[in-house]
Design a protein around this motif. Structure first.
Motif, short mmCIF file in Angstrom:
data_model
loop_
_atom_site.label_atom_id
_atom_site.label_comp_id
_atom_site.label_asym_id
_atom_site.label_seq_id
_atom_site.Cartn_x
_atom_site.Cartn_y
_atom_site.Cartn_z
N TYR A 32 21.46 -77.64 -40.76
CA TYR A 32 20.45 -76.65 -40.38
C TYR A 32 20.80 -75.33 -41.04
N ILE A 39 24.69 -74.84 -41.01
CA ILE A 39 25.48 -75.54 -39.99
C ILE A 39 25.27 -77.04 -40.16
N ALA A 41 25.11 -80.07 -38.29
CA ALA A 41 25.03 -80.64 -36.95
C ALA A 41 25.64 -82.04 -36.94
N PRO A 60 31.49 -81.90 -26.75
CA PRO A 60 31.10 -80.61 -26.19
C PRO A 60 29.69 -80.20 -26.59
N SER A 61 29.16 -79.23 -25.89
CA SER A 61 27.84 -78.69 -26.22
C SER A 61 27.83 -78.19 -27.66
N SER A 63 27.94 -80.13 -30.31
CA SER A 63 28.72 -80.98 -31.21
C SER A 63 27.86 -81.93 -32.02
N GLY A 64 26.55 -81.98 -31.74
CA GLY A 64 25.67 -82.82 -32.56
C GLY A 64 25.12 -84.05 -31.86
N LYS A 65 25.34 -84.15 -30.55
CA LYS A 65 24.93 -85.36 -29.82
C LYS A 65 23.42 -85.57 -29.87
N THR A 67 21.33 -84.31 -31.98
CA THR A 67 20.94 -84.56 -33.37
C THR A 67 21.18 -86.02 -33.74
N1 LIG Z 1 16.51 -76.94 -34.85
C1 LIG Z 1 17.72 -76.39 -35.08
N2 LIG Z 1 17.86 -75.29 -35.86
C2 LIG Z 1 19.06 -74.76 -36.11
N3 LIG Z 1 20.21 -75.25 -35.63
C3 LIG Z 1 20.15 -76.32 -34.83
C4 LIG Z 1 18.91 -76.96 -34.50
N4 LIG Z 1 19.16 -78.02 -33.69
C5 LIG Z 1 20.50 -78.04 -33.52
N5 LIG Z 1 21.09 -77.04 -34.20
C6 LIG Z 1 22.54 -76.76 -34.25
O1 LIG Z 1 23.21 -77.96 -34.57
C7 LIG Z 1 24.38 -78.11 -33.78
C8 LIG Z 1 24.32 -79.39 -32.98
O2 LIG Z 1 23.26 -79.30 -32.01
P1 LIG Z 1 22.93 -80.48 -30.98
O3 LIG Z 1 22.78 -81.73 -31.74
O4 LIG Z 1 21.78 -80.03 -30.17
O5 LIG Z 1 24.27 -80.52 -30.11
P2 LIG Z 1 24.52 -81.14 -28.64
O6 LIG Z 1 23.38 -82.03 -28.29
O7 LIG Z 1 25.83 -81.86 -28.77
O8 LIG Z 1 24.65 -79.98 -27.72
C9 LIG Z 1 24.50 -76.84 -32.96
O9 LIG Z 1 25.32 -75.94 -33.63
C10 LIG Z 1 23.07 -76.36 -32.90
O10 LIG Z 1 23.06 -74.97 -32.73
#
Ligand SMILES: Nc1ncnc2c1ncn2[C@@H]1O[C@H](COP(=O)(O)OP(=O)(O)O)[C@@H](O)[C@H]1O
Ligand SMILES: [Mg+2]
Length: 238
Positions: A32, A39, A41, A60-61, A63-65, A67
Motif C-alpha cells: 500500500y 507499506i 501489508a 498483532p494488529s 500485521s496483515g491478517k 489483507t
Molecule cells: N487500504 C489500505 N490503505 C493503506 N494501508 C493499508 C490499507 N489496508 C491495510 N493497510 C495497512 O496494511 C497493514 C496490514 O493491515 P491489515 O491487513 O488490516 O492488518 P490486520 O488485519 O492484521 O490488523 C497495516 O499497516 C495497514 O495500515
C-alpha cells in the motif's frame, strides 16, 4: 450488478476439484502506498489451505491478517505473486471473473456479520444465491435449521442475538456450497459458549464437506479447534 461478460467462467459449469490445495498463495506481496511511503501489508507470503483443513491466522494488529484473508477471498489483488483457487491461477482475472470465481468457491463470515437489516434470516441467507437457478429457499431453510435457527427463519437481524446473527452469517456463507470458508474474528463478538458452538459448526463443515476454513483471530479458543496456526508479523509468516 453488472451483466456477466463472455470471458467470465459460467456459474453452472461443473466445478473442477483437483486433489491439491483449495487455495494457494505463492510469493504474494501486497503493498500500500500512502503519503509517499510504501507499506508491505504482505511480504512474499507462501500459504496454502487443503480441503477439509482448518487454519487459524494470528498476529498483532496491522500485521496483515485481513489483507491475507482479502487476497485469499479475491477481494484484494496482490502487487506481486500468484493466487490459485482449486489449482487454477486466478491472479490476472478481471473484476467480473474474480466475482464469479468468488461466488462459486468462497464463503465469507465477516466480524460484523454484514446482514441486511430489512431482510429476514431466510432472505439474508438467500442473498448470495441471486444468480443461482432454481428455488434456493429449501436449502436456506435447512442450513438455518442446521445451525439451530429453525425457529427463527422469519426473524430480522434486530430480533436476533449476536450469536444468532453470527449463525445466520455462517448459513449465508455456506449457501453456495463453498470450497473455502473465510472468517474474520468469527468469535469476536460472542460469549464463550456461543463461540464454541460456532467453532464446532466450522469443524463439522470442514470435516463433512471437505471445506477449507481460514479464520483470522485473536482468540485462543479458535486455535484449539484448528489443525494449524499461522502467525503473521509485519506481513511475514513466521
Ligand atoms: N487500504 C489500505 N490503505 C493503506 N494501508 C493499508 C490499507 N489496508 C491495510 N493497510 C495497512 O496494511 C497493514 C496490514 O493491515 P491489515 O491487513 O488490516 O492488518 P490486520 O488485519 O492484521 O490488523 C497495516 O499497516 C495497514 O495500515
Ligand atoms: Mg484486520
Amino acid at each position: 450488478m453488472t451483466e456477466r461478460t463472455r470471458d467470465a467462467p459460467e456459474a453452472d459449469s461443473p466445478p473442477e476439484r483437483p486433489a491439491g490445495p483449495v487455495a494457494e498463495l505463492d510469493g504474494v506481496t501486497r503493498e500500500y502506498r500512502s503519503g509517499g511511503e510504501t507499506i508491505a501489508a504482505l511480504a512474499d507470503v507462501d500459504f496454502a489451505v487443503d480441503p477439509g483443513e482448518m487454519v487459524a491466522v494470528i498476529g498483532p494488529s496491522g500485521s496483515g491478517k485481513s489483507t491475507l484473508l482479502n487476497v485469499l477471498g479475491l477481494l484484494d489483488v496482490p502487487t506481486a505473486g500468484t493466487v490459485r483457487l482449486d489449482g487454477g491461477d486466478v491472479t490476472d482475472y478481471d473484476d467480473e471473473a474474480r466475482t464469479m470465481a468468488r461466488r462459486r468457491t468462497i464463503g465469507f463470515v465477516f466480524q460484523s456479520f454484514h446482514l441486511v437489516p430489512m431482510l429476514t434470516a431466510v432472505e439474508n441467507v438467500l442473498v448470495p444465491t441471486m444468480f443461482v437457478e432454481g428455488d434456493q429457499r429449501p436449502r436456506a431453510r435447512s442450513l438455518l435449521e442446521r445451525v439451530g435457527l429453525g425457529d427463527r427463519l422469519d426473524h430480522r437481524p434486530d430480533q436476533l442475538s449476536g450469536g444468532q446473527r453470527q449463525r445466520v452469517a455462517i448459513a449465508r456463507a455456506l449457501v453456495n456450497e463453498p470450497r473455502l470458508l473465510l472468517a474474520d474474528e468469527p468469535t469476536g463478538n460472542l460469549d464463550r459458549d456461543t463461540g464454541r458452538n460456532i467453532l464446532e459448526e466450522f469443524e463439522r463443515i470442514s470435516a463433512e464437506e471437505e471445506v477449507g476454513v481460514v479464520s483470522v483471530t485473536h482468540d485462543e479458543l479458535v486455535t484449539e479447534f484448528t489443525d494449524r496456526t499461522v502467525e503473521l508479523i509485519d506481513g511475514v509468516i513466521q
